[in-house]
Design an enzyme around this catalytic site. Structure first.
Site, short mmCIF file in Angstrom:
data_model
loop_
_atom_site.label_atom_id
_atom_site.label_comp_id
_atom_site.label_asym_id
_atom_site.label_seq_id
_atom_site.Cartn_x
_atom_site.Cartn_y
_atom_site.Cartn_z
N THR A 92 0.83 -1.16 0.12
CA THR A 92 0.09 -0.17 0.16
C THR A 92 0.76 1.09 0.03
O THR A 92 2.13 1.38 0.41
CB THR A 92 -0.92 0.08 1.22
OG1 THR A 92 -1.59 1.39 1.42
CG2 THR A 92 -0.05 -0.09 2.33
N TYR A 116 -1.89 0.86 10.45
CA TYR A 116 -2.06 -0.08 9.07
C TYR A 116 -0.74 0.27 8.46
O TYR A 116 -0.38 -0.96 7.78
CB TYR A 116 -3.29 0.45 8.62
CG TYR A 116 -3.33 0.03 7.02
CD1 TYR A 116 -3.83 -1.25 6.70
CD2 TYR A 116 -3.04 0.76 5.93
CE1 TYR A 116 -3.79 -1.79 5.51
CE2 TYR A 116 -3.18 0.38 4.76
CZ TYR A 116 -3.60 -0.91 4.63
OH TYR A 116 -3.72 -1.42 3.21
#
Length: 282
Positions: A92, A116
């Protein structure tokens, strides 16, 4: 056979739709936090789509996020290495700080600002150490599951106006195009093991929302710009998360289409219903 853990999400669905050689399995069928080489015995390659993606929830549930985003990919990569089969792990833009002003290269320093992002970065380290591939992507949407495009379509049919942040910049990426790129990677397997794959070009969430309205035949002026500060969230969002595709192209892989043309193709393919028949909020 290409095994796809976490294969019931939007990317896994598209991988399976694009190739009969893909076996997309759910987390219930294959728990990456407990995977062993025996679970991969019949696979010729692995594309890992399993992830803890609840960005805000990860702020208070980092242990679980770490297990799925770091421990699991590491175990998968080690199992693949023991069997001599390639592994591709999807990561990501959140591994970067979001403070950049130009597209991030694969060689640029990382600096995640959220739980995250931290867990995904640790997963990258473990996969690369075991000899696997890491492909960072961003702003993914598709036909299956919840995503920004489907949410905007639902709001278009239910609200007179919609406010969307205009101070976060990235590259919307259709999962179908990303899936095609990942499948190509399984056949090319270049020396470079850290890559970026997003649609070409960049925009803001506000401009992206306007484009969704345009594709639905709706009045895009109903989308109103706002700031990130207007909608505070538990986890910080990157202000700038455009990823450079230079390493992807240098590896001999086909660049993904421009985000705007990809959105048109996605709507035509049925990612969202036409105006008056938008999917409900999920």
């Amino acid at each position: 056979m290409i095994l796809v853990p976490g294969g019931r999400g939007q990317l896994g669905h598209d991988l399976a739709a694009l190739s009969a050689d893909v076996r997309a399995v759910s987390s219930a069928e294959l728990d990456v936090t407990k995977v062993t080489a025996a679970d991969l015995a019949s696979a010729a390659a692995v594309i890992n789509c399993a992830a803890y993606t609840a960005v805000d929830a990860a702020e208070t549930d980092e242990d679980r996020a770490f297990a799925v985003n770091a421990v699991g990919p590491g175990l998968l990569a080690e199992a693949c290495a023991s069997l001599g089969i390639p592994m591709i792990h999807v990561s990501t833009d959140y591994v970067f700080s979001g403070e950049g002003t130009r597209p991030y290269e694969t060689s640029d320093p990382v600096g995640p600002k959220s739980a995250y992002g931290r867990t995904k970065l640790e997963g990258e380290h473990r996969v690369l150490e075991a000899g696997g591939y890491v492909v960072r992507t961003a702003w993914v949407y598709g036909e299956h599951g919840s995503n920004f495009v489907k949410t905007m379509a639902a709001l278009e049919s239910s609200r007179p106006t919609v406010s969307v942040v205009d101070d976060q910049t990235g590259s919307p990426t259709w999962s179908h195009d990303l899936a095609a790129g990942l499948l190509e990677l399984t056949s090319v397997l270049p020396p470079q093991r850290l890559l970026h794959a997003t649609s070409a070009g960049e925009t803001t969430w506000f401009r992206f929302a306007q484009a969704v309205f345009e594709e639905l035949g709706a009045d895009s002026t109903r989308v109103r710009p706002c700031t990130t500060a207007d909608f505070p969230r538990p986890a910080p969002r990157p202000a700038y998360s455009v990823l450079s595709g230079a390493a992807w192209s240098a590896a001999g892989l086909r660049p993904l289409p421009h985000w705007r043309s990809a959105l048109s193709a996605a709507v035509e393919a049925g990612v969202v219903a036409p105006r008056g028949g938008a999917a409900p909020l999920e």
